[in-house]
Design an enzyme around this catalytic site. Sequence first.
Site, PDB file in Angstrom:
ATOM      1  N   CYS A 116     -34.994  53.613 -18.133  1.00 14.55           N
ATOM      2  CA  CYS A 116     -37.051  52.828 -17.675  1.00 14.55           C
ATOM      3  C   CYS A 116     -37.516  53.966 -17.051  1.00 14.55           C
ATOM      4  O   CYS A 116     -37.298  54.832 -16.340  1.00 14.55           O
ATOM      5  CB  CYS A 116     -35.480  51.841 -16.290  1.00 14.55           C
ATOM      6  SG  CYS A 116     -36.927  51.205 -15.402  1.00 14.55           S
ATOM      7  N   HIS A 123     -37.225  65.191 -30.912  1.00 14.76           N
ATOM      8  CA  HIS A 123     -37.722  64.078 -31.163  1.00 14.76           C
ATOM      9  C   HIS A 123     -36.661  63.035 -29.944  1.00 14.76           C
ATOM     10  O   HIS A 123     -37.375  61.593 -30.509  1.00 14.76           O
ATOM     11  CB  HIS A 123     -38.825  63.594 -32.115  1.00 14.76           C
ATOM     12  CG  HIS A 123     -39.584  64.175 -32.905  1.00 14.76           C
ATOM     13  ND1 HIS A 123     -39.838  64.020 -34.552  1.00 14.76           N
ATOM     14  CD2 HIS A 123     -40.028  65.085 -32.305  1.00 14.76           C
ATOM     15  CE1 HIS A 123     -40.713  64.894 -34.011  1.00 14.76           C
ATOM     16  NE2 HIS A 123     -41.141  65.241 -33.285  1.00 14.76           N
ATOM     17  N   ASN A 130     -34.902  64.158 -35.990  1.00 11.92           N
ATOM     18  CA  ASN A 130     -33.760  62.587 -36.093  1.00 11.92           C
ATOM     19  C   ASN A 130     -33.704  62.044 -34.744  1.00 11.92           C
ATOM     20  O   ASN A 130     -33.322  62.796 -34.435  1.00 11.92           O
ATOM     21  CB  ASN A 130     -32.865  63.026 -38.014  1.00 11.92           C
ATOM     22  CG  ASN A 130     -34.056  62.744 -38.826  1.00 11.92           C
ATOM     23  OD1 ASN A 130     -34.858  62.743 -39.012  1.00 11.92           O
ATOM     24  ND2 ASN A 130     -32.768  62.132 -39.668  1.00 11.92           N
ATOM     25  N   VAL A 131     -33.169  60.866 -34.553  1.00 14.31           N
ATOM     26  CA  VAL A 131     -33.392  60.253 -33.227  1.00 14.31           C
ATOM     27  C   VAL A 131     -31.666  60.114 -33.657  1.00 14.31           C
ATOM     28  O   VAL A 131     -31.562  58.540 -32.674  1.00 14.31           O
ATOM     29  CB  VAL A 131     -34.395  59.349 -32.884  1.00 14.31           C
ATOM     30  CG1 VAL A 131     -35.512  60.583 -32.498  1.00 14.31           C
ATOM     31  CG2 VAL A 131     -35.060  58.034 -33.842  1.00 14.31           C
ATOM     32  N   CYS A 161     -34.314  47.454 -12.152  1.00 11.95           N
ATOM     33  CA  CYS A 161     -35.244  46.391 -11.585  1.00 11.95           C
ATOM     34  C   CYS A 161     -36.258  45.599 -12.727  1.00 11.95           C
ATOM     35  O   CYS A 161     -37.128  44.800 -13.231  1.00 11.95           O
ATOM     36  CB  CYS A 161     -36.392  47.250 -11.818  1.00 11.95           C
ATOM     37  SG  CYS A 161     -36.725  47.884 -13.151  1.00 11.95           S
ATOM     38  N   THR A 165     -38.464  66.350 -44.749  1.00  9.10           N
ATOM     39  CA  THR A 165     -38.763  67.035 -43.056  1.00  9.10           C
ATOM     40  C   THR A 165     -40.337  66.975 -44.885  1.00  9.10           C
ATOM     41  O   THR A 165     -40.592  67.550 -45.713  1.00  9.10           O
ATOM     42  CB  THR A 165     -39.510  67.567 -42.594  1.00  9.10           C
ATOM     43  OG1 THR A 165     -40.269  67.550 -42.007  1.00  9.10           O
ATOM     44  CG2 THR A 165     -38.709  69.012 -43.194  1.00  9.10           C
ATOM     45  N   ASN A 175     -35.896  69.051 -50.625  1.00  4.16           N
ATOM     46  CA  ASN A 175     -36.635  67.691 -50.641  1.00  4.16           C
ATOM     47  C   ASN A 175     -36.808  67.211 -52.221  1.00  4.16           C
ATOM     48  O   ASN A 175     -36.618  67.171 -53.212  1.00  4.16           O
ATOM     49  CB  ASN A 175     -38.819  68.102 -50.109  1.00  4.16           C
ATOM     50  CG  ASN A 175     -38.667  66.916 -49.248  1.00  4.16           C
ATOM     51  OD1 ASN A 175     -39.484  65.642 -50.019  1.00  4.16           O
ATOM     52  ND2 ASN A 175     -39.556  67.059 -47.887  1.00  4.16           N
TER      53      ASN A 175
HETATM   54  P1  NAD Z   1     -41.116  61.640 -43.068  1.00  2.00           P
HETATM   55  O1  NAD Z   1     -40.524  59.999 -43.397  1.00  2.00           O
HETATM   56  O2  NAD Z   1     -42.326  61.986 -42.874  1.00  2.00           O
HETATM   57  O3  NAD Z   1     -40.642  62.142 -44.602  1.00  2.00           O
HETATM   58  C1  NAD Z   1     -39.662  62.419 -44.837  1.00  2.00           C
HETATM   59  C2  NAD Z   1     -39.411  63.698 -46.134  1.00  2.00           C
HETATM   60  O4  NAD Z   1     -38.502  63.552 -46.577  1.00  2.00           O
HETATM   61  C3  NAD Z   1     -40.282  63.244 -47.114  1.00  2.00           C
HETATM   62  O5  NAD Z   1     -40.565  64.664 -47.375  1.00  2.00           O
HETATM   63  C4  NAD Z   1     -39.331  63.218 -48.008  1.00  2.00           C
HETATM   64  O6  NAD Z   1     -39.677  63.506 -49.922  1.00  2.00           O
HETATM   65  C5  NAD Z   1     -38.399  63.331 -47.758  1.00  2.00           C
HETATM   66  N1  NAD Z   1     -36.875  62.833 -48.650  1.00  2.00           N
HETATM   67  C6  NAD Z   1     -37.192  61.447 -48.780  1.00  2.00           C
HETATM   68  N2  NAD Z   1     -35.720  61.185 -49.237  1.00  2.00           N
HETATM   69  C7  NAD Z   1     -34.880  62.418 -49.460  1.00  2.00           C
HETATM   70  C8  NAD Z   1     -33.541  62.728 -49.817  1.00  2.00           C
HETATM   71  N3  NAD Z   1     -32.376  61.645 -49.920  1.00  2.00           N
HETATM   72  N4  NAD Z   1     -33.615  63.980 -49.535  1.00  2.00           N
HETATM   73  C9  NAD Z   1     -33.964  65.086 -49.638  1.00  2.00           C
HETATM   74  N5  NAD Z   1     -35.486  64.411 -48.938  1.00  2.00           N
HETATM   75  C10 NAD Z   1     -36.092  63.477 -48.776  1.00  2.00           C
HETATM   76  O7  NAD Z   1     -39.935  62.344 -42.372  1.00  2.00           O
HETATM   77  P2  NAD Z   1     -40.305  63.275 -40.791  1.00  2.00           P
HETATM   78  O8  NAD Z   1     -40.895  64.378 -42.008  1.00  2.00           O
HETATM   79  O9  NAD Z   1     -39.086  63.314 -40.000  1.00  2.00           O
HETATM   80  O10 NAD Z   1     -41.216  62.935 -39.875  1.00  2.00           O
HETATM   81  C11 NAD Z   1     -41.222  61.312 -39.511  1.00  2.00           C
HETATM   82  C12 NAD Z   1     -40.750  61.577 -37.941  1.00  2.00           C
HETATM   83  O11 NAD Z   1     -40.134  60.069 -37.896  1.00  2.00           O
HETATM   84  C13 NAD Z   1     -40.203  62.335 -37.459  1.00  2.00           C
HETATM   85  O12 NAD Z   1     -40.658  62.688 -36.170  1.00  2.00           O
HETATM   86  C14 NAD Z   1     -38.470  61.657 -37.035  1.00  2.00           C
HETATM   87  O13 NAD Z   1     -38.240  61.781 -35.452  1.00  2.00           O
HETATM   88  C15 NAD Z   1     -39.031  59.675 -36.700  1.00  2.00           C
HETATM   89  N6  NAD Z   1     -37.984  59.552 -37.917  1.00  2.00           N
HETATM   90  C16 NAD Z   1     -36.851  59.528 -37.547  1.00  2.00           C
HETATM   91  C17 NAD Z   1     -35.758  59.157 -38.392  1.00  2.00           C
HETATM   92  C18 NAD Z   1     -34.240  59.042 -38.112  1.00  2.00           C
HETATM   93  O14 NAD Z   1     -33.716  59.225 -37.124  1.00  2.00           O
HETATM   94  N7  NAD Z   1     -32.806  59.026 -39.510  1.00  2.00           N
HETATM   95  C19 NAD Z   1     -36.108  57.773 -39.456  1.00  2.00           C
HETATM   96  C20 NAD Z   1     -37.154  57.456 -39.368  1.00  2.00           C
HETATM   97  C21 NAD Z   1     -38.645  58.368 -39.407  1.00  2.00           C
HETATM   98 ZN    ZN Z   2     -35.363  50.131 -13.295  1.00  2.00          ZN
END
Ligand code: NAD
Ligand code: ZN
Length: 250
Positions: free
Chosen positions: A128, A120, A103-104, A152, A190, A215
């Site tokens: 920039c 990530h 997550n970010v 810039c 995830t 999950n």
């Molecule tokens: P994904 O969206 O692919 O999968 C999310 C998973 O979480 C799914 O398997 C789902 O079943 C499960 N899930 C959903 N709600 C849940 C809950 N309340 N409790 C438990 N599980 C739950 O996410 P990913 O695998 O992290 O890959 C997505 C990419 O997108 C990552 O690289 C991430 O950097 C980025 N992303 C980040 C954010 C953030 O920073 N919050 C948000 C969206 C996407």
């Molecule tokens: Zn710049």
Amino acid sequence: MDHQLIHRAAKDILHSKKTIAFTGAGISVESGIPDFRSAQGLWQKYDPEEYATIDAFHSNPDKVWRMLKEMFLLIMAAKPNPAHIGLAELERMGLLSSVITQNVDGLHQAAGNTNVIEFHGTHRTLSCLRCSTKIDGTSLTPESLPPRCSHCSSLLKPDVVFFGEAIPWKAQIMSAEESKSSTALLVIGTSAVVYPAATIPITAKEGGATVIEINMEPTPLTDQISDYLIRGSAGEIIPAIVEEVKKMKG
Ligand code: NAD
Ligand code: ZN
């Protein structure tokens, strides 16, 4: 929620020499930030494969910023939920050595975890691409989006890893070390399909760690890599595990 599995997870954590967590977008859903793969607003509108690529940012940063702006506003408004808070509590109890997150959103740090590896990158700083100026994103206001470089005037890019960009090398090295040396791994929210992040549970498993998956639904790890899946929402399951750990510690 399966109480027997909650008890099993608490026991595994208490018996483990080194427990780490690997988290994805699912852990932040209950903070109001939608994940990628569940059918929800943001990513229905903006296909990440189209908007979250570095080529798209280079060729059309204005277009990419339409998506980034919505993500920024969600992140700015989000607060840690009971799942983030539970992981911070495990760290304070000396039972969690690090969190590797895809997550970010910075919510693990906001909850109080001090050893967070951002695989990530992060939305909290922006750079920039033309002159390498870096700014702090936490002081940005919604009105100041999208921000431009003060030197810039190019549109700044948040320091998140776009498709086509390399994983920050420090995060790669640290997460490889952490996953190799762990004896238990909590894999939370995830879909485990984004590589190379998805190799982390495999590395941990190969090193002998117990892999506990939390999950809403099964993933490619379930039955292959995970020792067991606790099915349900992270915001309910993590606090339940923490309570069970406390009870067992007495
Ligand atoms: P994904 O969206 O692919 O999968 C999310 C998973 O979480 C799914 O398997 C789902 O079943 C499960 N899930 C959903 N709600 C849940 C809950 N309340 N409790 C438990 N599980 C739950 O996410 P990913 O695998 O992290 O890959 C997505 C990419 O997108 C990552 O690289 C991430 O950097 C980025 N992303 C980040 C954010 C953030 O920073 N919050 C948000 C969206 C996407
Ligand atoms: Zn710049």
